[in-house]
Scaffold this active site. Structure first.
Site, PDB file in Angstrom:
ATOM      1  N   HIS A 112      66.431  13.882  39.034  1.00  0.00           N
ATOM      2  CA  HIS A 112      66.256  12.744  39.686  1.00  0.00           C
ATOM      3  C   HIS A 112      65.287  11.943  38.697  1.00  0.00           C
ATOM      4  CE1 HIS A 112      67.473  13.787  43.820  1.00  0.00           C
ATOM      5  NE2 HIS A 112      67.493  14.957  43.471  1.00  0.00           N
ATOM      6  N   HIS A 133      71.522  18.174  38.569  1.00  0.00           N
ATOM      7  CA  HIS A 133      71.090  16.892  38.554  1.00  0.00           C
ATOM      8  C   HIS A 133      69.633  16.772  38.290  1.00  0.00           C
ATOM      9  CE1 HIS A 133      71.269  17.869  42.707  1.00  0.00           C
ATOM     10  NE2 HIS A 133      70.411  16.977  43.001  1.00  0.00           N
TER      11      HIS A 133
END
Ligand code: 5GP
Ligand code: ZN
Length: 136
Positions: free
Chosen positions: A101, A99
């Site tokens: 951010h 992921h």
């Protein structure tokens, strides 16, 4: 990955505030934001970290970051953002599904990124050579 939290969010088995999704990527608000609008962008395909992720998926994630970030910034009145990928527990990675951010930044928010340091004389050349030699 049956029990991966982010796979489950992507499959809509767990709730999340999704701000954008397509065939390859899902973007949703971080549940414990470092700043308002802190957004996570994930490939639907599971990989533990960016080092194992498919480059094609990372390209799709990058496209989504470019698409959604202006909306995140303008809706919140942010002037900039940090794009970070924590990789490995030592770097603060807690969820082992790749992921990125998007952390909106606001004038005067006081957040400090990493402090700068200095190399000893001759050290930078050795480190560069070490990295090159490990590339094989
Ligand atoms: P990491 O530290 O692995 O780079 O970041 C994981 C992020 O996921 C953290 O910022 C954390 O707040 C967020 N997070 C963890 N569990 C959930 C969840 O169930 N839903 C959402 N929306 N965010 C989560
Ligand atoms: Zn996963």
């Amino acid at each position: 990955m049956d029990d991966c939290i982010f796979c489950r969010i992507a499959r809509k088995e767990l709730p999340a505030h999704i701000v954008f999704e397509n065939e390859h990527v899902v973007a949703f608000l971080d549940i414990q934001p470092s700043a308002k609008g802190h957004t996570l962008v994930i490939p639907r395909a599971h990989s533990a970290s960016i080092l194992e992720a498919e480059c094609d998926d990372m390209r799709e994630v990058c496209k989504v970051v470019q698409h959604i970030t202006p909306a995140i910034l303008s809706s919140l009145g942010a002037q900039g953002f940090n794009l970070t990928v924590n990789t490995g527990a030592v770097a603060g990675q807690v969820i082992f599904h790749t992921h990125w951010h998007i952390l909106p930044r606001f004038e005067g928010d006081g957040k400090k990124m990493w402090p700068h340091t200095a190399y000893a004389p001759g050290e930078i050349e050795k480190i560069a050579e070490g990295i090159r030699s490990h590339l094989g």
